[in-house]
Design an enzyme around this catalytic site. Structure first.
Site, short mmCIF file in Angstrom:
data_model
loop_
_atom_site.label_atom_id
_atom_site.label_comp_id
_atom_site.label_asym_id
_atom_site.label_seq_id
_atom_site.Cartn_x
_atom_site.Cartn_y
_atom_site.Cartn_z
N ASP A 52 5.84 16.27 -0.81
CA ASP A 52 6.03 16.54 0.61
C ASP A 52 7.48 16.88 0.94
O ASP A 52 7.75 17.79 1.73
CB ASP A 52 5.58 15.32 1.45
CG ASP A 52 4.06 15.27 1.59
OD1 ASP A 52 3.37 15.68 0.64
OD2 ASP A 52 3.57 14.83 2.65
N ASN A 95 0.30 21.02 0.09
CA ASN A 95 -0.66 20.14 0.78
C ASN A 95 0.11 19.07 1.56
O ASN A 95 -0.34 17.94 1.70
CB ASN A 95 -1.59 19.50 -0.25
CG ASN A 95 -2.81 18.86 0.41
OD1 ASN A 95 -3.10 19.14 1.57
ND2 ASN A 95 -3.49 17.99 -0.31
N ARG A 125 -7.52 21.09 6.52
CA ARG A 125 -7.01 19.95 7.29
C ARG A 125 -6.73 20.39 8.73
O ARG A 125 -5.93 21.30 8.96
CB ARG A 125 -5.75 19.37 6.62
CG ARG A 125 -6.06 18.83 5.23
CD ARG A 125 -4.83 18.38 4.49
NE ARG A 125 -4.17 17.23 5.13
CZ ARG A 125 -3.06 16.67 4.65
NH1 ARG A 125 -2.51 17.12 3.55
NH2 ARG A 125 -2.53 15.64 5.27
N ASP A 321 -1.35 -3.42 6.43
CA ASP A 321 -1.24 -3.11 5.00
C ASP A 321 -0.58 -4.23 4.23
O ASP A 321 -1.08 -4.69 3.19
CB ASP A 321 -0.45 -1.81 4.80
CG ASP A 321 -1.28 -0.59 5.17
OD1 ASP A 321 -2.49 -0.76 5.44
OD2 ASP A 321 -0.72 0.52 5.19
N LYS A 348 -10.19 1.28 5.09
CA LYS A 348 -9.05 1.86 4.38
C LYS A 348 -9.54 2.52 3.08
O LYS A 348 -10.70 2.88 2.98
CB LYS A 348 -8.00 0.79 4.12
CG LYS A 348 -7.30 0.32 5.39
CD LYS A 348 -6.49 1.45 6.04
CE LYS A 348 -5.93 1.10 7.40
NZ LYS A 348 -4.71 0.33 7.38
N GLU A 349 -8.65 2.65 2.09
CA GLU A 349 -9.00 3.29 0.82
C GLU A 349 -10.34 2.76 0.29
O GLU A 349 -11.10 3.46 -0.35
CB GLU A 349 -7.90 3.03 -0.21
CG GLU A 349 -6.71 3.99 -0.13
CD GLU A 349 -5.72 3.63 0.96
OE1 GLU A 349 -6.06 2.82 1.86
OE2 GLU A 349 -4.61 4.19 0.93
N HIS A 395 -4.24 1.59 -4.25
CA HIS A 395 -2.92 1.18 -4.75
C HIS A 395 -2.57 -0.25 -4.37
O HIS A 395 -1.98 -0.98 -5.15
CB HIS A 395 -1.86 2.15 -4.23
CG HIS A 395 -1.88 2.39 -2.74
ND1 HIS A 395 -0.77 2.41 -1.98
CD2 HIS A 395 -2.91 2.58 -1.87
CE1 HIS A 395 -1.08 2.63 -0.72
NE2 HIS A 395 -2.38 2.74 -0.63
N ARG A 396 -2.92 -0.65 -3.15
CA ARG A 396 -2.49 -1.98 -2.69
C ARG A 396 -3.25 -3.11 -3.41
O ARG A 396 -2.69 -4.17 -3.65
CB ARG A 396 -2.62 -2.11 -1.18
CG ARG A 396 -1.77 -1.09 -0.46
CD ARG A 396 -1.35 -1.49 0.92
NE ARG A 396 -0.58 -0.38 1.48
CZ ARG A 396 0.68 -0.12 1.16
NH1 ARG A 396 1.34 -0.90 0.32
NH2 ARG A 396 1.30 0.92 1.67
N LYS A 423 -0.05 6.50 -5.42
CA LYS A 423 -0.15 6.95 -4.02
C LYS A 423 1.14 6.67 -3.24
O LYS A 423 1.58 7.48 -2.45
CB LYS A 423 -1.34 6.26 -3.36
CG LYS A 423 -1.49 6.57 -1.90
CD LYS A 423 -2.91 6.85 -1.53
CE LYS A 423 -2.96 7.49 -0.16
NZ LYS A 423 -4.20 7.27 0.53
#
Ligand code: DC
Length: 663
Positions: A52, A95, A125, A321, A348-349, A395-396, A423
Site C-alpha cells: 500500500d 490493490n 472494490r 482487536d 471478523k476474520e 493473524h490475531r 496480514k
C-alpha cells in the site's frame, strides 16, 4: 516470515529486550498524502514498507512530489505552492485501498487529467459512495468500467461548496477519511461541512484522521459523529518531522508478553501511551490484570507486576482487536476473566468468540461463552495440554496463542499456518524469538549425520525449512577453520594444532542463507571445493580444534529449534537431541551426486576419481581415532540410495512428528 505448515513453539521461560514494531498501515498512507499536500519538506520516520505505501509513493512521484527513501525514513517535498501537473497522468493503484480512496478525493478536488486503475480485484472494490460525495461538490469523475467501481477518470472540477456534502458512513470510514483529507485544499475562503449519512462505523479510524490533520495544521470541527466542519482559511502545514506510530494492536502481544514472562522487562519501540490509535487503551486493561507499564514518547516498557495476573471483567467495546490478547492473559490469572461487549468478534476474520473458546479449551481451559461475551478460567499447573492451535486464517488468533508457550507445565504449543500473521505483522514470530528465552533443554535439536556426499546437508536444510528451524552445517565450520588457518599462514600440520584451535575459538564466521562469510568476505566457493573438504578433514582430527568449536556449535541451538548436520552432532555436541538420523547411500550414488554438483558449479570432475576419493575419505573418517564417522547408538538409519530428496524429507518428518504428539 514462517511459511511452514505449522510452527512448534518450545515451552518458553522468560523474555527480555527491545522489539521495534512495524509502522501502522493506516497512519503511513495518511501521513504520506498529507505531507505531499503541504508546502516544503516533511521527514517521515518509521514508515511501513508494504504494498500500500509503495503504491502511494509511486503516485506521489508521478505528481511531481519529491520522494527520497532511506530505509524506513522518507523525505517528502510537497506540492503545496507549486504548479499542479496539467498533463494527463495514469496512476496504477494495485490493490491498495488506503491509497486509492484518499488519492481519488485529493485529485478530484484539485483537478487535472488523471486516470486511476488497479489490479482486477481493485476494480471490484466499491468506490461509488465516495464518487457520489465528490460529484455532489462539483468534482468531474467518470467511471471507465463498471458504474460504482474503478477505474476512474478525473477532470477539472467546478466546485460548489455552499451546501453540506453528504457522505455515507456505514459502509467504510475510508470515504469520510478521504474527504476530510482532500477538502482543506478547497477551504481557503469558506468553511466546508461534511454530513455523515447513516451510522458511522470504525470511529477510531476517523479519530486517527482528525488527529493527523491537526498535526498538519487543519483543525476540523467535529459535531458528534454526524457533522464535520473544515474551517475557512485551512492550509496544510508540514510538521517538519513526523514519526509513524507502530501498530497499537500489534503492541498488545508484547505488552502481554511483558506481563506474563519472567525477565528484565520488554521495551516496545514505536508506540507510546499517547498514541492516536484506539487500541493503545489495551495497556490500561493489561495494567488492571497486573502488568507494570511505563511509557515515553514512542515507547513502552512492560514488566511483570502482579503474579499470577488478576482476573478482570471488562467492557471491551473500545479495544475489540486487542481484547483478544486479554483472553490469553486470562489463562495466567488468579480467577476468571470476563470480556463483555465483544459481539464484533463474531464477524471478523473468523468467529473469534468461537475460535478463542475452542483453542483455549484445546489447551485445557474451562471457557463459557455467550452471544457477545466470553469467560476464561485460569489454567493451573498440571492442567496444560500439548495443543495444536488451529488459527482460522486469523493473524490475531495465531499471535495470541503464541503466548500460551509460557505455560506452567512447560509443554510446547503448536501454531498451525503461522504465516497468517502476515496480514499485519509478517515477522511476528521472529520478533517474539528475539526477546523470548528458555532452557537449552527445551529447544529441540534434530541431528543428521552420514558419510560425505550422502546428501545430509540438503536433507538437513530441507527439514529445517519445513519446520522453520535453524540449520547448523558443522562441516562448514571445519572447512572455514582450515581456510582461516591457511590464510593466517599456518600449516595444517599437527605442529600448528594449538594455533588453529585459537583461530577456531573466535572464528568470525556468519551464515547468510547458502552463503558462508568469514570476516564478512564470501568464502562459500573456496571452502566448498574438494580441496576445501580435504583441508577440513585434516583440521577436524585435532582434539583441540574440535574442543574449540564446541561453544560456537552450541550457540546455534536457538528458538524455535535446530537441524544440526555433521559427524559428532548426535554423539558429542547435542547428545540429548530427541531425534538423530544416520544417512547413508552407496559410494556409487554419492560419487554421481557429487559429480553433478561439481559440474553444475562449473568445476571439471571425473566420476571414477570422485568415487575412489570418497571411498578413501570414508575409510579414513571411519578409522580415525578422533570423532570417527559412526552412527550414534540411538540414531535411526536412513539409506537414501534410491530415495528422492522429498521422500527422505518426508521420512524424517514422519519420525519427528511421531515424537511430537499434539492434541
Ligand atoms: O560435511 P563436510 O564434507 O562439509 O565436512 C568436512 C570435513 O569435516 C569432513 O572430513 C568431516 C569433518 N567434520 C567433522 O569432523 N565433524 C563435523 N561435525 C563435521 C565435519
Amino acid at each position: 516470515m514462517f511459511s511452514t505448515a505449522f510452527l512448534d513453539l518450545p515451552a518458553l521461560q522468560g523474555a527480555s529486550g527491545t522489539v521495534t514494531l512495524p509502522g501502522s498501515k493506516s497512519i503511513s498512507n495518511r501521513v504520506l498524502l498529507l505531507s505531499a499536500l503541504c508546502q516544503g519538506t516533511t521527514v517521515v520516520h518509521d514508515l511501513l514498507d508494504s504494498d500500500d505505501t509503495r503504491v502511494m509513493l509511486a503516485a506521489l512521484r508521478q505528481l511531481g512530489c519529491g520522494v527520497e527513501v532511506q530505509g524506513t525514513t522518507v523525505t517528502i517535498t510537497g506540492l503545496g505552492g507549486r504548479t499542479w501537473p496539467t498533463e494527463a497522468i495514469e496512476f496504477f493503484m494495485g490493490n491498495a485501498g488506503t491509497a486509492m480512496r484518499p488519492l481519488t478525493a485529493a485529485l478530484a478536488v484539485q483537478g487535472g487529467d488523471f486516470t486511476l486503475k488497479g489490479v482486477p480485484r481493485m476494480h471490484e472494490r466499491p468506490i461509488g459512495d465516495l464518487v457520489d460525495a465528490l460529484r455532489e461538490l462539483g468534482c468531474a469523475i467518470d467511471y471507465l468500467g463498471n458504474e460504482g467501481y474503478p477505474p476512474l477518470r478525473i477532470r477539472q472540477p467546478a466546485l460548489q461548496l455552499d451546501k453540506p456534502i453528504p457522505v455515507r458512513g456505514d459502509v467504510s470510514s475510508q470515504f469520510l477519511t478521504a474527504l476530510l483529507m482532500a477538502l482543506p485544499l478547497a477551504a481557503q475562503d469558506r468553511a466546508i461541512t461534511i454530513e455523515v449519512v447513516g451510522e458511522l462505523i470504525s470511529k477510531p479510524y476517523i479519530e486517527i484522521t482528525l488527529n493527523l490533520l491537526a498535526r498538519y495544521g487543519i483543525a476540523v470541527e467535529r459535531q458528534g459523529w454526524e457533522r464535520f466542519v473544515i474551517p475557512a482559511g485551512s492550509r496544510y502545514q508540514s510538521p517538519g518531522t513526523i514519526h509513524v506510530e507502530a501498530d497499537a494492536s500489534s503492541a498488545s502481544y508484547f505488552i502481554a508478553l511483558g506481563a506474563i514472562a519472567k525477565g528484565d522487562g520488554i521495551r516496545i519501540q514505536g508506540v507510546g501511551a499517547d498514541s492516536i490509535q484506539g487500541d493503545i487503551r489495551f495497556m490500561d486493561a493489561a495494567a488492571q490484570m497486573g502488568a507494570k507499564i511505563t511509557s515515553g514518547p514512542n515507547w513502552l516498557e512492560i514488566q511483570r507486576g502482579a503474579w499470577p495476573l488478576k482476573g478482570i471483567t471488562l467492557d471491551c467495546n473500545h479495544i475489540p482487536d486487542a481484547a483478544m490478547t486479554l483472553a490469553v492473559m486470562a489463562l495466567y490469572a488468579d480467577g476468571p476473566t470476563t470480556l463483555r461487549n465483544i459481539a464484533s468478534w463474531r464477524v471478523k476474520e473468523t468467529d473469534r468468540i468461537v475460535a478463542m473458546a475452542t483453542e483455549s479449551r484445546n489447551l485445557g481451559a474451562t471457557v463459557e461463552e455467550g452471544p457477545d461475551w466470553i469467560t476464561i478460567h485460569p489454567l493451573p499447573a498440571g492442567k496444560w495440554q500439548r495443543a495444536s492451535i488451529h488459527t482460522y486464517d486469523d493473524h490475531r488468533v495465531a499471535m495470541c496463542f503464541s503466548l500460551a508457550a509460557f505455560n506452567a507445565d512447560q509443554v510446547p504449543v503448536r501454531i498451525e499456518d503461522p504465516k497468517c500473521v502476515a496480514k499485519t505483522f509478517p515477522d511476528y514470530f521472529e520478533a517474539l524469538f528475539s526477546v523470548a528465552h528458555t532452557a537449552a533443554s527445551n529447544i529441540p535439536v534434530i541431528c543428521i549425520d552420514g558419510p560425505t556426499a550422502s546428501g545430509k546437508g540438503t536433507l538437513a536444510s530441507r527439514v529445517a525449512a519445513a519446520l522453520g528451524y535453524h540449520y547448523l552445517d558443522s562441516g562448514a565450520l571445519y572447512r572455514v577453520t582450515a581456510h582461516a588457518a591457511l590464510q593466517a599462514g599456518l600449516t595444517l600440520e599437527a605442529t600448528d594444532e594449538a594455533k588453529i584451535a585459537d583461530l577456531a575459538r573466535s572464528l568470525p564466521v556468519h551464515f547468510e542463507g547458502e552463503q558462508v562469510l568469514l570476516n564478512n568476505v564470501d568464502v562459500t566457493d573456496a571452502i566448498r571445493s574438494e580441496q576445501g573438504g580435504m583441508n577440513a578433514s585434516k583440521v577436524s582430527v585435532y582434539p583441540a580444534v574440535r574442543e574449540a568449536l564446541v561453544q560456537l556449535q552450541h550457540s546455534f541451538q536457538r528458538l524455535p529449534g535446530l537441524l544440526a548436520d555433521g559427524r559428532d552432532m548426535g554423539t558429542v555436541i547435542f547428545p540429548e537431541a530427541p531425534l538423530k538420523v544416520f544417512l547413508t547411500a552407496s559410494a556409487a550414488q554419492r560419487a554421481e551426486r557429487r559429480h553433478k554438483q561439481l559440474i553444475s558449479k562449473g568445476f571439471s570432475a571425473n566420476i571414477d576419481a570422485l568415487r575412489a576419493d570418497l571411498e578413501a575419505r570414508d575409510a579414513r573418517d571411519m578409522s580415525r581415532s578422533v570423532a570417527p564417522l559412526k552412527s550414534a547408538q540411538d540414531a535411526l538409519q536412513l539409506d537414501n540410495s534410491s530415495l528422492t530428496i522429498e521422500a527422505s524429507v518426508e521420512q524424517v518428518m514422519v519420525w519427528w512428528q511421531s515424537r511430537q504428539v499434539f492434541s
